[in-house]
Design an enzyme around this catalytic site. Structure first.
Site, PDB file in Angstrom:
ATOM      1  N   HIS A 105      -1.279  -4.232 -13.033  1.00  0.00           N
ATOM      2  CA  HIS A 105      -2.121  -4.692 -11.782  1.00  0.00           C
ATOM      3  C   HIS A 105      -3.197  -5.141 -12.280  1.00  0.00           C
ATOM      4  CE1 HIS A 105       1.341  -2.996  -9.495  1.00  0.00           C
ATOM      5  NE2 HIS A 105       1.002  -3.556  -8.645  1.00  0.00           N
ATOM      6  N   ASN A 152      -1.069   1.694 -11.405  1.00  0.00           N
ATOM      7  CA  ASN A 152      -1.726   0.305 -11.862  1.00  0.00           C
ATOM      8  C   ASN A 152      -1.024  -0.499 -12.858  1.00  0.00           C
ATOM      9  OD1 ASN A 152      -3.654  -0.603 -10.073  1.00  0.00           O
ATOM     10  ND2 ASN A 152      -5.270   0.851 -10.597  1.00  0.00           N
ATOM     11  N   ARG A 178      -7.691   7.048  18.858  1.00  0.00           N
ATOM     12  CA  ARG A 178      -8.126   7.903  17.659  1.00  0.00           C
ATOM     13  C   ARG A 178      -6.932   8.473  16.797  1.00  0.00           C
ATOM     14  NH1 ARG A 178     -11.402   9.336  21.685  1.00  0.00           N
ATOM     15  NH2 ARG A 178     -13.608   8.505  21.288  1.00  0.00           N
ATOM     16  N   LYS A 183      -1.316   4.615   2.863  1.00  0.00           N
ATOM     17  CA  LYS A 183      -2.506   3.697   2.710  1.00  0.00           C
ATOM     18  C   LYS A 183      -1.944   2.711   3.866  1.00  0.00           C
ATOM     19  CE  LYS A 183      -3.060   2.882  -1.851  1.00  0.00           C
ATOM     20  NZ  LYS A 183      -3.731   2.029  -2.924  1.00  0.00           N
ATOM     21  N   HIS A 221      -3.532  -8.433 -10.805  1.00  0.00           N
ATOM     22  CA  HIS A 221      -4.468  -8.983  -9.621  1.00  0.00           C
ATOM     23  C   HIS A 221      -5.186 -10.060 -10.130  1.00  0.00           C
ATOM     24  CE1 HIS A 221      -4.285  -4.780  -7.752  1.00  0.00           C
ATOM     25  NE2 HIS A 221      -3.270  -5.656  -7.192  1.00  0.00           N
ATOM     26  N   ARG A 266      -2.711   8.725 -10.294  1.00  0.00           N
ATOM     27  CA  ARG A 266      -2.171   7.568  -9.436  1.00  0.00           C
ATOM     28  C   ARG A 266      -2.538   6.314 -10.028  1.00  0.00           C
ATOM     29  NH1 ARG A 266      -2.150   7.607  -2.990  1.00  0.00           N
ATOM     30  NH2 ARG A 266      -0.941   5.727  -2.410  1.00  0.00           N
ATOM     31  N   GLU A 307       8.189  -3.943  -9.017  1.00  0.00           N
ATOM     32  CA  GLU A 307       7.613  -2.725  -9.020  1.00  0.00           C
ATOM     33  C   GLU A 307       8.624  -1.795  -9.373  1.00  0.00           C
ATOM     34  OE1 GLU A 307       4.469  -2.334  -8.084  1.00  0.00           O
ATOM     35  OE2 GLU A 307       3.934  -4.197  -7.116  1.00  0.00           O
ATOM     36  N   LYS A 329       7.512   7.103  -7.370  1.00  0.00           N
ATOM     37  CA  LYS A 329       6.242   7.070  -6.449  1.00  0.00           C
ATOM     38  C   LYS A 329       5.780   8.377  -5.763  1.00  0.00           C
ATOM     39  CE  LYS A 329       3.287   4.618  -3.842  1.00  0.00           C
ATOM     40  NZ  LYS A 329       2.555   3.618  -3.483  1.00  0.00           N
ATOM     41  N   HIS A 384       3.313 -11.323  -5.254  1.00  0.00           N
ATOM     42  CA  HIS A 384       2.521 -10.116  -6.070  1.00  0.00           C
ATOM     43  C   HIS A 384       3.412  -9.680  -7.069  1.00  0.00           C
ATOM     44  CE1 HIS A 384       0.353  -6.301  -6.388  1.00  0.00           C
ATOM     45  NE2 HIS A 384       1.613  -5.592  -6.068  1.00  0.00           N
ATOM     46  N   GLU A 389      -5.956   8.850  -4.973  1.00  0.00           N
ATOM     47  CA  GLU A 389      -6.328   8.241  -6.148  1.00  0.00           C
ATOM     48  C   GLU A 389      -7.332   8.773  -7.175  1.00  0.00           C
ATOM     49  OE1 GLU A 389      -5.616   3.641  -5.573  1.00  0.00           O
ATOM     50  OE2 GLU A 389      -5.714   4.746  -3.806  1.00  0.00           O
TER      51      GLU A 389
HETATM   52  P1  NAD Z   1       5.939  -8.895   3.584  1.00  0.00           P
HETATM   53  O1  NAD Z   1       5.788  -7.728   4.765  1.00  0.00           O
HETATM   54  O2  NAD Z   1       5.285 -10.207   4.088  1.00  0.00           O
HETATM   55  O3  NAD Z   1       7.498  -9.411   3.573  1.00  0.00           O
HETATM   56  C1  NAD Z   1       7.689 -10.486   2.879  1.00  0.00           C
HETATM   57  C2  NAD Z   1       8.529 -11.426   3.579  1.00  0.00           C
HETATM   58  O4  NAD Z   1      10.011 -11.077   4.071  1.00  0.00           O
HETATM   59  C3  NAD Z   1       8.098 -11.729   4.975  1.00  0.00           C
HETATM   60  O5  NAD Z   1       8.400 -13.087   5.355  1.00  0.00           O
HETATM   61  C4  NAD Z   1       8.978 -10.944   6.118  1.00  0.00           C
HETATM   62  O6  NAD Z   1       8.965 -11.679   7.363  1.00  0.00           O
HETATM   63  C5  NAD Z   1      10.215 -10.971   5.232  1.00  0.00           C
HETATM   64  N1  NAD Z   1      11.161  -9.774   5.432  1.00  0.00           N
HETATM   65  C6  NAD Z   1      10.988  -8.664   5.621  1.00  0.00           C
HETATM   66  N2  NAD Z   1      11.963  -7.929   5.458  1.00  0.00           N
HETATM   67  C7  NAD Z   1      12.930  -8.797   5.546  1.00  0.00           C
HETATM   68  C8  NAD Z   1      14.652  -8.393   5.603  1.00  0.00           C
HETATM   69  N3  NAD Z   1      14.929  -7.436   5.690  1.00  0.00           N
HETATM   70  N4  NAD Z   1      15.129  -9.797   5.847  1.00  0.00           N
HETATM   71  C9  NAD Z   1      14.698 -10.886   5.993  1.00  0.00           C
HETATM   72  N5  NAD Z   1      13.415 -11.049   5.859  1.00  0.00           N
HETATM   73  C10 NAD Z   1      12.634  -9.990   5.816  1.00  0.00           C
HETATM   74  O7  NAD Z   1       5.567  -8.373   2.119  1.00  0.00           O
HETATM   75  P2  NAD Z   1       5.971  -7.265   1.240  1.00  0.00           P
HETATM   76  O8  NAD Z   1       6.405  -7.874  -0.087  1.00  0.00           O
HETATM   77  O9  NAD Z   1       6.953  -6.260   1.900  1.00  0.00           O
HETATM   78  O10 NAD Z   1       4.731  -6.439   1.346  1.00  0.00           O
HETATM   79  C11 NAD Z   1       3.393  -7.087   0.749  1.00  0.00           C
HETATM   80  C12 NAD Z   1       2.193  -6.296   1.492  1.00  0.00           C
HETATM   81  O11 NAD Z   1       2.276  -5.118   1.185  1.00  0.00           O
HETATM   82  C13 NAD Z   1       0.895  -6.687   1.086  1.00  0.00           C
HETATM   83  O12 NAD Z   1       0.119  -7.014   2.146  1.00  0.00           O
HETATM   84  C14 NAD Z   1       0.378  -5.496   0.146  1.00  0.00           C
HETATM   85  O13 NAD Z   1      -1.022  -5.527   0.191  1.00  0.00           O
HETATM   86  C15 NAD Z   1       0.846  -4.459   0.831  1.00  0.00           C
HETATM   87  N6  NAD Z   1       1.166  -3.251   0.023  1.00  0.00           N
HETATM   88  C16 NAD Z   1       0.554  -1.963   0.631  1.00  0.00           C
HETATM   89  C17 NAD Z   1       0.734  -1.007  -0.195  1.00  0.00           C
HETATM   90  C18 NAD Z   1      -0.005   0.422   0.451  1.00  0.00           C
HETATM   91  O14 NAD Z   1       0.293   1.403  -0.147  1.00  0.00           O
HETATM   92  N7  NAD Z   1      -0.029   0.432   1.613  1.00  0.00           N
HETATM   93  C19 NAD Z   1       1.292  -1.052  -1.386  1.00  0.00           C
HETATM   94  C20 NAD Z   1       1.632  -2.225  -1.891  1.00  0.00           C
HETATM   95  C21 NAD Z   1       1.542  -3.360  -1.056  1.00  0.00           C
HETATM   96 ZN    ZN Z   2       2.040  -3.711  -6.617  1.00  0.00          ZN
END
Ligand code: NAD
Ligand code: ZN
Length: 510
Positions: free
Chosen positions: A402, A399, A279, A301, A406, A395, A343, A381, A418, A391
């Site tokens: 986006h 977007n 939990r 999130k 998207h 917030r 971003e 942010k 992305h 949101e």
């Molecule tokens: P990711 O976590 O997949 O990382 C991208 C790649 O880089 C992966 O292959 C990872 O293994 C590699 N990597 C990460 N750090 C590294 C480092 N320091 N050295 C070498 N390799 C490294 O992708 P991301 O772009 O970080 O995140 C995308 C995700 O984030 C999506 O799933 C998206 O939905 C989510 N997201 C969430 C929020 C939120 O508010 N929670 C906001 C925006 C995006």
């Molecule tokens: Zn984004």
């Protein structure tokens, strides 16, 4: 636990006490005005101390008081204008935190000193000439502090925000209460945690798991490690189950802490698994991608993807704290870095023209000045999610880029990253804003120029059928009762929310 204070320093009249109070309030830290502390412990006002014991006697008291203060829990300490002239004091401050120098024009100082009734024995007599003599004498001294912020013409709130940025610290309280701290990853050991388990992915593990494990073990924490496959295609319920079962196997209990060491995928997965395990147990974010540092690790999130759609399952579940160390980006593949810059640029367009300008210096400059760039993006942010954690309104400005982005992501079957899709989206939405006369003329050119300087795309790839893009946006529309709310740029540093019904017009050219 090592003590990490924030010291505010600078010439008399720079506003160290007033800024310090606001800063302390924002960080939920105690505030210490060193001069007042000296007076309290001496039972005498500073002019009397100087009169009876001379400046040297006063400085001795200053050293004693400072020594006591640095041994307390973290606090904001406003120093007297000459407190760090003594080498011993300077060492005390440097070894126990960050010193931020408030700089101001002599006219600003004079104005503030004249309207302030605090007695300053070193400035007794003709204020103007005493002040300029003092500034002249201490010119090199003040110039020798690297963290400096100009305070002319700014409110205490603005100055405190700048100081926060320089210190790399935020406290979030709109959803949960947690700190966002910019520091070396080795400082992880300074946070209190029980029975920590590190969740990471196979790529991140190669570079960063061992140093983090060793660092924590050296301080007696002996964390366990759980490594999952890397990439968005593993942001699934299967991986969540793998994490839950890994938690059980590692013996996690209600009071244990999960450390998410990785990009957005790891943060979303580990945060979600922590939010539901027993939990809800504590989790901590240690982002390792640029996107995760400036975006996904902030805001609480968490979640995972279903075959039917991205991020369909999730929860709001803020971490205990987020530790951001831009050095971790040194191993990040170039394309991931550039994607994250979309971003960062977005934050510049939303509300920080200076950040936008910094992005214009190009990738090499950005990599050499990463702390400043990341810190500014984080500050944007943080400010937005503090205003609107769930949101409901503001917030939505996040977007920007986006709505179209998207659709581009979806129609390209996620062939585009992305950030690349968001870059294309920002360019298209800037054009739309100009057509709708929301934006100033020429804004879309400026945005497109900034994107290409960063190596980001700004055109919708020819292969992507327009009608499919529009259909993708329409699916969004169905979900939100017939309109799509766009965050459109008005000028660099300002966006406006606008409902658009005629989606056909969105992708028109020119
Ligand atoms: P990711 O976590 O997949 O990382 C991208 C790649 O880089 C992966 O292959 C990872 O293994 C590699 N990597 C990460 N750090 C590294 C480092 N320091 N050295 C070498 N390799 C490294 O992708 P991301 O772009 O970080 O995140 C995308 C995700 O984030 C999506 O799933 C998206 O939905 C989510 N997201 C969430 C929020 C939120 O508010 N929670 C906001 C925006 C995006
Ligand atoms: Zn984004």
């Amino acid at each position: 636990m090592t003590m990490k204070h924030i010291f505010l320093y600078g010439p008399p009249g720079a506003g160290k006490s007033s800024v310090g109070q606001v800063l302390a309030e924002r960080l939920r830290w105690p505030f210490v005005d060193l001069d007042l502390e000296i007076e309290r412990s001496a039972g005498q006002a500073i002019p009397q101390i100087v009169e009876q014991q001379g400046e040297a006697g006063f400085r001795n008291l200053e050293t004693e008081t400072l020594e006591r203060a640095v041994n307390e829990s973290p606090r904001v300490i406003a120093l007297g204008g000459g407190a760090l002239l003594r080498h011993e004091n300077r060492m005390l401050a440097e070894n126990n935190g960050k010193i931020i120098l408030l700089m101001a024009e002599p006219t600003t100082l004079l104005e503030r000193l004249q309207s302030n009734d605090r007695k300053r024995p070193l400035l007794a007599g003709d204020l103007r000439s005493r002040l300029s003599a003092l500034l002249e004498m201490r010119r090199e001294h003040y110039a020798s502090f690297p963290l400096r912020i100009p305070v002319d013409g700014k409110s205490a709130q603005q100055k405190a925000r700048q100081a926060q940025m320089a210190a790399g610290r935020h406290h979030l309280s709109a959803m949960g209460e947690y700190d966002v701290v910019m520091d070396d990853v080795s400082s992880l050991k300074d946070f209190s945690m029980e029975n920590p388990l590190i969740v990471t992915d196979e790529n991140v593990a190669k570079f960063h798991a061992q140093p983090v494990l060793d660092g924590l073990s050296a301080s007696g924490l002996y964390p366990k490690l759980l490594t999952v496959r890397a990439g968005e295609s593993y942001k699934t319920l299967d991986t969540v189950i793998q994490l839950w079962r890994g938690f059980v196997e590692a013996g996690l209990e209600r009071k244990s802490t999960v450390i998410a060491l990785g990009g957005g995928v790891i943060g979303d997965l580990a945060g979600f698994a922590a939010s539901t395990f027993m939990r809800g147990i504590d989790w901590v974010g240690v982002p390792t991608t640029l996107l995760a540092m400036v975006d996904s690790s902030l805001g609480g999130k968490t979640g995972f993807d279903l075959p039917e759609g991205k991020n369909l399952i999730g929860s709001f579940y803020p971490p205990r704290f987020v530790l951001i160390d831009p050095h971790l980006l040194e191993t990040l593949p170039g394309a991931e870095f550039i994607s994250g810059m979309a971003e960062v640029l977005k934050y510049g367009i939303i509300s920080d023209p200076e950040l936008f300008a910094l992005c214009g210096h190009g990738l090499d400059w950005i990599k050499a000045n990463l702390e400043e760039v990341v810190q500014r993006a984080v500050a944007v942010k943080v400010a937005i999610i503090e205003e609107d954690p769930y949101e409901q309104g503001l917030r939505a400005s996040l977007n920007l880029g986006h709505t179209v982005g998207h659709a581009v992501e979806l129609v390209s079957h996620f062939q585009l990253r992305h950030g690349e899709a968001v870059a294309i989206g920002m360019a298209a939405e800037a054009k739309l804003a100009e057509r709708l006369k929301v934006a100033t003329q020429g804004l879309s050119e400026v945005v497109a120029g900034a994107l290409s300087a960063l190596g980001l795309p700004s055109e919708i790839p020819r292969g992507l059928p327009r009608d499919e893009l529009i259909r993708a946006m329409q699916m969004d529309k169905k979900r939100s009762k017939g309109v799509v709310r766009f965050a459109l740029p008005v000028e660099i540093g300002r966006v406006e929310l606008l409902d658009v019904t005629d989606l056909e017009s969105v992708l028109e050219d020119g």
